[in-house]
Structure formats: structure tokens, C-alpha cells
Design a protein around this motif. Structure first.
Motif, PDB file in Angstrom:
ATOM      1  N   PHE A   1       0.843  -1.195   0.000  1.00 33.47           N
ATOM      2  CA  PHE A   1       0.000   0.000   0.000  1.00 33.47           C
ATOM      3  C   PHE A   1       0.882   1.250   0.000  1.00 33.47           C
ATOM      4  CE2 PHE A   1      -3.150   3.036   1.594  1.00 33.47           C
ATOM      5  CZ  PHE A   1      -4.300   2.634   0.946  1.00 33.47           C
ATOM      6  N   ILE A   2       1.891   1.245   0.863  1.00 38.16           N
ATOM      7  CA  ILE A   2       2.780   2.401   0.963  1.00 38.16           C
ATOM      8  C   ILE A   2       3.569   2.575  -0.331  1.00 38.16           C
ATOM      9  CG2 ILE A   2       4.861   3.250   2.129  1.00 38.16           C
ATOM     10  CD1 ILE A   2       3.638   2.324   4.765  1.00 38.16           C
ATOM     11  N   ASP A   3       3.966   1.478  -0.927  1.00 42.04           N
ATOM     12  CA  ASP A   3       4.709   1.545  -2.179  1.00 42.04           C
ATOM     13  C   ASP A   3       3.850   2.168  -3.291  1.00 42.04           C
ATOM     14  OD1 ASP A   3       7.157   0.928  -3.484  1.00 42.04           O
ATOM     15  OD2 ASP A   3       6.047  -0.583  -4.638  1.00 42.04           O
ATOM     16  N   PHE A   4       2.588   1.759  -3.381  1.00 40.93           N
ATOM     17  CA  PHE A   4       1.659   2.339  -4.364  1.00 40.93           C
ATOM     18  C   PHE A   4       1.565   3.838  -4.138  1.00 40.93           C
ATOM     19  CE2 PHE A   4      -1.377   0.170  -7.196  1.00 40.93           C
ATOM     20  CZ  PHE A   4      -0.802  -1.076  -7.207  1.00 40.93           C
TER      21      PHE A   4
ATOM     22  N   ASN B   1       4.381   6.038  -4.978  1.00 44.24           N
ATOM     23  CA  ASN B   1       4.537   6.158  -6.430  1.00 44.24           C
ATOM     24  C   ASN B   1       3.304   6.733  -7.132  1.00 44.24           C
ATOM     25  OD1 ASN B   1       7.253   5.082  -6.807  1.00 44.24           O
ATOM     26  ND2 ASN B   1       6.376   3.257  -5.877  1.00 44.24           N
ATOM     27  N   ASN B   2       2.358   7.250  -6.362  1.00 43.08           N
ATOM     28  CA  ASN B   2       1.216   7.936  -6.961  1.00 43.08           C
ATOM     29  C   ASN B   2       1.736   9.295  -7.433  1.00 43.08           C
ATOM     30  OD1 ASN B   2      -1.265   8.946  -7.720  1.00 43.08           O
ATOM     31  ND2 ASN B   2      -2.307   8.299  -5.845  1.00 43.08           N
ATOM     32  N   PHE B   3       1.942   9.418  -8.742  1.00 46.83           N
ATOM     33  CA  PHE B   3       2.625  10.602  -9.285  1.00 46.83           C
ATOM     34  C   PHE B   3       1.773  11.861  -9.108  1.00 46.83           C
ATOM     35  CE2 PHE B   3       4.012  13.453 -12.689  1.00 46.83           C
ATOM     36  CZ  PHE B   3       5.371  13.474 -12.432  1.00 46.83           C
ATOM     37  N   GLY B   4       2.391  12.894  -8.557  1.00 46.11           N
ATOM     38  CA  GLY B   4       1.678  14.161  -8.376  1.00 46.11           C
ATOM     39  C   GLY B   4       0.681  14.073  -7.235  1.00 46.11           C
ATOM     40  N   SER B   5      -0.408  14.837  -7.356  1.00 43.66           N
ATOM     41  CA  SER B   5      -1.435  14.857  -6.316  1.00 43.66           C
ATOM     42  C   SER B   5      -2.514  13.843  -6.633  1.00 43.66           C
ATOM     43  CB  SER B   5      -2.081  16.241  -6.244  1.00 43.66           C
ATOM     44  OG  SER B   5      -1.112  17.190  -5.879  1.00 43.66           O
ATOM     45  N   GLY B   6      -3.068  13.244  -5.589  1.00 41.53           N
ATOM     46  CA  GLY B   6      -4.134  12.270  -5.833  1.00 41.53           C
ATOM     47  C   GLY B   6      -4.532  11.557  -4.569  1.00 41.53           C
ATOM     48  N   TRP B   7      -5.168  10.411  -4.769  1.00 41.17           N
ATOM     49  CA  TRP B   7      -5.643   9.591  -3.656  1.00 41.17           C
ATOM     50  C   TRP B   7      -5.299   8.142  -3.948  1.00 41.17           C
ATOM     51  CZ3 TRP B   7      -8.654  11.630   0.475  1.00 41.17           C
ATOM     52  CH2 TRP B   7      -8.990  12.993   0.343  1.00 41.17           C
ATOM     53  N   THR B   8      -4.994   7.389  -2.887  1.00 40.25           N
ATOM     54  CA  THR B   8      -4.767   5.951  -3.033  1.00 40.25           C
ATOM     55  C   THR B   8      -5.898   5.221  -2.308  1.00 40.25           C
ATOM     56  OG1 THR B   8      -2.393   6.218  -3.277  1.00 40.25           O
ATOM     57  CG2 THR B   8      -3.159   4.064  -2.526  1.00 40.25           C
ATOM     58  N   TRP B   9      -6.413   4.178  -2.957  1.00 38.28           N
ATOM     59  CA  TRP B   9      -7.650   3.514  -2.514  1.00 38.28           C
ATOM     60  C   TRP B   9      -7.435   2.030  -2.288  1.00 38.28           C
ATOM     61  CZ3 TRP B   9     -11.804   6.916  -2.288  1.00 38.28           C
ATOM     62  CH2 TRP B   9     -11.601   8.158  -2.925  1.00 38.28           C
ATOM     63  N   LEU B  10      -8.053   1.524  -1.232  1.00 39.99           N
ATOM     64  CA  LEU B  10      -8.182   0.072  -1.077  1.00 39.99           C
ATOM     65  C   LEU B  10      -9.637  -0.252  -1.397  1.00 39.99           C
ATOM     66  CD1 LEU B  10      -7.045  -2.709  -0.170  1.00 39.99           C
ATOM     67  CD2 LEU B  10      -7.914  -2.160   2.118  1.00 39.99           C
ATOM     68  N   VAL B  11      -9.839  -1.118  -2.383  1.00 43.66           N
ATOM     69  CA  VAL B  11     -11.207  -1.459  -2.787  1.00 43.66           C
ATOM     70  C   VAL B  11     -11.376  -2.970  -2.832  1.00 43.66           C
ATOM     71  CG1 VAL B  11     -11.423   0.631  -4.211  1.00 43.66           C
ATOM     72  CG2 VAL B  11     -10.654  -1.506  -5.273  1.00 43.66           C
TER      73      VAL B  11
ATOM     74  N   ILE C   1      -5.507  -2.449  -4.683  1.00 46.67           N
ATOM     75  CA  ILE C   1      -5.033  -1.096  -4.343  1.00 46.67           C
ATOM     76  C   ILE C   1      -4.984  -0.284  -5.634  1.00 46.67           C
ATOM     77  CG2 ILE C   1      -3.163   0.264  -3.328  1.00 46.67           C
ATOM     78  CD1 ILE C   1      -2.240  -2.374  -1.941  1.00 46.67           C
ATOM     79  N   LEU C   2      -5.522   0.928  -5.595  1.00 47.50           N
ATOM     80  CA  LEU C   2      -5.603   1.752  -6.803  1.00 47.50           C
ATOM     81  C   LEU C   2      -5.043   3.142  -6.535  1.00 47.50           C
ATOM     82  CD1 LEU C   2      -9.365   1.059  -7.656  1.00 47.50           C
ATOM     83  CD2 LEU C   2      -7.398   0.012  -8.798  1.00 47.50           C
ATOM     84  N   ASN C   3      -4.342   3.684  -7.524  1.00 47.96           N
ATOM     85  CA  ASN C   3      -3.912   5.077  -7.461  1.00 47.96           C
ATOM     86  C   ASN C   3      -4.751   5.904  -8.421  1.00 47.96           C
ATOM     87  OD1 ASN C   3      -1.831   5.024  -5.620  1.00 47.96           O
ATOM     88  ND2 ASN C   3      -0.234   4.684  -7.147  1.00 47.96           N
ATOM     89  N   TYR C   4      -5.293   7.005  -7.942  1.00 45.86           N
ATOM     90  CA  TYR C   4      -6.035   7.924  -8.806  1.00 45.86           C
ATOM     91  C   TYR C   4      -5.418   9.307  -8.682  1.00 45.86           C
ATOM     92  CZ  TYR C   4      -9.964   4.769  -9.804  1.00 45.86           C
ATOM     93  OH  TYR C   4     -10.750   3.743 -10.257  1.00 45.86           O
ATOM     94  N   SER C   5      -5.401  10.029  -9.784  1.00 43.15           N
ATOM     95  CA  SER C   5      -4.841  11.381  -9.777  1.00 43.15           C
ATOM     96  C   SER C   5      -5.899  12.415  -9.386  1.00 43.15           C
ATOM     97  CB  SER C   5      -4.324  11.732 -11.172  1.00 43.15           C
ATOM     98  OG  SER C   5      -3.228  10.919 -11.466  1.00 43.15           O
TER      99      SER C   5
ATOM    100  N   ASN D   1       8.903  16.869   2.269  1.00 37.44           N
ATOM    101  CA  ASN D   1       8.761  16.049   1.058  1.00 37.44           C
ATOM    102  C   ASN D   1       8.785  14.546   1.348  1.00 37.44           C
ATOM    103  OD1 ASN D   1      11.415  16.154   1.861  1.00 37.44           O
ATOM    104  ND2 ASN D   1      12.193  15.746  -0.197  1.00 37.44           N
ATOM    105  N   ASP D   2       8.792  14.188   2.633  1.00 39.77           N
ATOM    106  CA  ASP D   2       8.934  12.771   2.983  1.00 39.77           C
ATOM    107  C   ASP D   2       7.563  12.085   3.030  1.00 39.77           C
ATOM    108  OD1 ASP D   2       9.665  10.314   3.874  1.00 39.77           O
ATOM    109  OD2 ASP D   2      10.650  11.017   5.715  1.00 39.77           O
ATOM    110  N   ARG D   3       7.053  11.791   1.840  1.00 38.70           N
ATOM    111  CA  ARG D   3       5.717  11.201   1.740  1.00 38.70           C
ATOM    112  C   ARG D   3       5.651   9.852   2.467  1.00 38.70           C
ATOM    113  NH1 ARG D   3       2.640  10.409  -4.039  1.00 38.70           N
ATOM    114  NH2 ARG D   3       2.294  12.643  -3.973  1.00 38.70           N
ATOM    115  N   LYS D   4       6.744   9.105   2.401  1.00 35.48           N
ATOM    116  CA  LYS D   4       6.725   7.772   2.988  1.00 35.48           C
ATOM    117  C   LYS D   4       6.527   7.816   4.511  1.00 35.48           C
ATOM    118  CE  LYS D   4       8.942   3.324   2.704  1.00 35.48           C
ATOM    119  NZ  LYS D   4       9.978   2.524   2.068  1.00 35.48           N
ATOM    120  N   SER D   5       7.145   8.776   5.177  1.00 33.41           N
ATOM    121  CA  SER D   5       6.965   8.818   6.635  1.00 33.41           C
ATOM    122  C   SER D   5       5.553   9.260   6.999  1.00 33.41           C
ATOM    123  CB  SER D   5       8.023   9.687   7.308  1.00 33.41           C
ATOM    124  OG  SER D   5       7.790  11.037   7.042  1.00 33.41           O
ATOM    125  N   TYR D   6       4.929  10.087   6.138  1.00 32.26           N
ATOM    126  CA  TYR D   6       3.506  10.425   6.343  1.00 32.26           C
ATOM    127  C   TYR D   6       2.668   9.155   6.246  1.00 32.26           C
ATOM    128  CZ  TYR D   6      -1.130  11.800   4.438  1.00 32.26           C
ATOM    129  OH  TYR D   6      -2.480  11.908   4.157  1.00 32.26           O
TER     130      TYR D   6
END
Ligand SMILES: [Fe+2]
Length: 192
Positions: free
Chosen positions: A110-113, A116-126, A135-139, A168-173
């Protein structure tokens, strides 16, 4: 007129994982801006008295972007809780073990997805139509509401969600988000 819901907890309740300052900017400024813009855009149109899902499904780009962001945030707050379980339980736990082998493996994926979600968006578990977790990445503001997939858990990966706390540390968020996931809410979505 669309009015955002109250937060389900105090703005400092997710500390130390998500700071009060981040919650204040996110809820008071960014989310308010989406609602203000939406109200401005739907005024005196056929959408003025419709619900968010109707607007998302029937409006043009500018209106639905703001409606989508409103909808995404309304429920995003519920994906987090000040009283989290460390790991999921009940039905969702069984599905995670079945489809990702283990919670740790799921978390890593999930964290890897998400990273790697390029730019701004949302990551979803469906839950897809074959009853399998995905797991889905949407912009931008897009979300899977217009698919037949059941939305279980989602996270905001716009910079406004983490830049105050994590720069800029998205992973720690993302690691911090995992500390406050509301697994009861995820289970509820699964059983809907
Ligand atoms: Fe956001």
C-alpha cells in the motif's frame, strides 16, 4: 448550500502522527476552499439542491472536481481515529491475509503504491467485483465511486496533507497514517 461535516475528533487528537497544525490547514483551509468553490459553481444551476454523488456523476469538470474533493475528504477523516487498533481484525483481516499473505506485506504494498502515486491524488483500497482486495492510485480528485468496486479505505496524497509535518517525505507520512487507521470504519465499509 453544501456545508462540510464536523471532524469526528479534535484537531490535535491524531498527534503525534498527524499534527494539529496540519489538521487545521487541511480541514479549515483546504477543505473549506473546495466547499466554497463548489457552492459558488452550483449556485443557480440544476445542481444547487442535489447531493454530492449526483453532482459527481452528472456535472462538468470544474464542478465535479470540487464535489469529488468534498466527498473524498468527508470520509477521509473517518479513515483515521485517535483510538486505533494496531492491526486490522474481523473480516478485513481475513481478506488481507488471503490476498496479501500478511498485514506487513499489505502495508508495504500500500505504501509503495502511495509513494509512487505521481503528483497529487488519492490511493484507494477497494474490493473488486470478484471479491478480491485491490489497491488503486487515482490522480487529482478522481475516485472509484463510478465503478462497481466497493471502496474500503483511502488516503489523501496531496502535499497539503503532509507537507507541514513531513515536508517532502511522503513515505513517513504514510507510515504515520498506518498508526491511526480506523479499521472499524474499513470493516463497516466492507460489510455495507
Ligand atoms: Fe486533502
Amino acid at each position: 448550500m453544501f456545508i462540510k461535516s464536523n471532524l469526528p475528533y479534535e484537531k490535535n487528537a491524531l498527534e503525534p502522527y498527524i499534527s494539529e497544525e496540519t489538521m487545521s490547514f487541511h480541514y479549515d483551509k483546504h477543505l473549506q476552499a473546495y466547499f466554497d468553490k463548489l457552492n459558488l459553481l452550483v449556485k443557480d444551476t440544476e445542481f444547487e439542491n442535489k447531493d454530492l454523488v449526483f453532482i459527481i456523476q452528472n456535472s462538468n469538470w470544474w464542478i465535479f472536481n470540487n464535489a469529488w474533493q468534498a466527498w473524498n475528504h468527508e470520509f477521509f477523516w473517518k479513515c483515521m481515529t485517535p483510538n486505533p487498533k494496531k492491526t486490522p481484525d474481523w473480516e478485513i483481516s481475513k481478506l488481507i491475509d488471503r490476498d496479501f499473505w500478511s498485514f506487513e506485506n499489505f502495508k508495504e504494498k500500500f505504501i509503495d503504491f502511495w509513494v509512487n502515486n505521481f503528483g497529487s491524488g488519492w490511493t484507494w483500497l477497494v474490493l473488486d467485483t470478484n471479491w478480491k482486495l485491490e489497491i488503486l492510485n487515482y490522480s487529482n480528485a478522481w475516485n472509484p465511486l463510478d465503478t462497481n468496486k466497493k471502496i474500503l479505505l483511502w488516503v489523501d496524497v496531496w502535499e497539503h496533507a503532509y507537507y507541514i509535518d513531513r515536508r517532502n517525505d511522503r513515505k513517513s507520512y504514510l507510515n504515520n497514517f498506518f498508526e491511526v487507521i480506523n479499521w472499524d470504519f474499513v470493516n463497516k465499509n466492507l460489510l455495507k
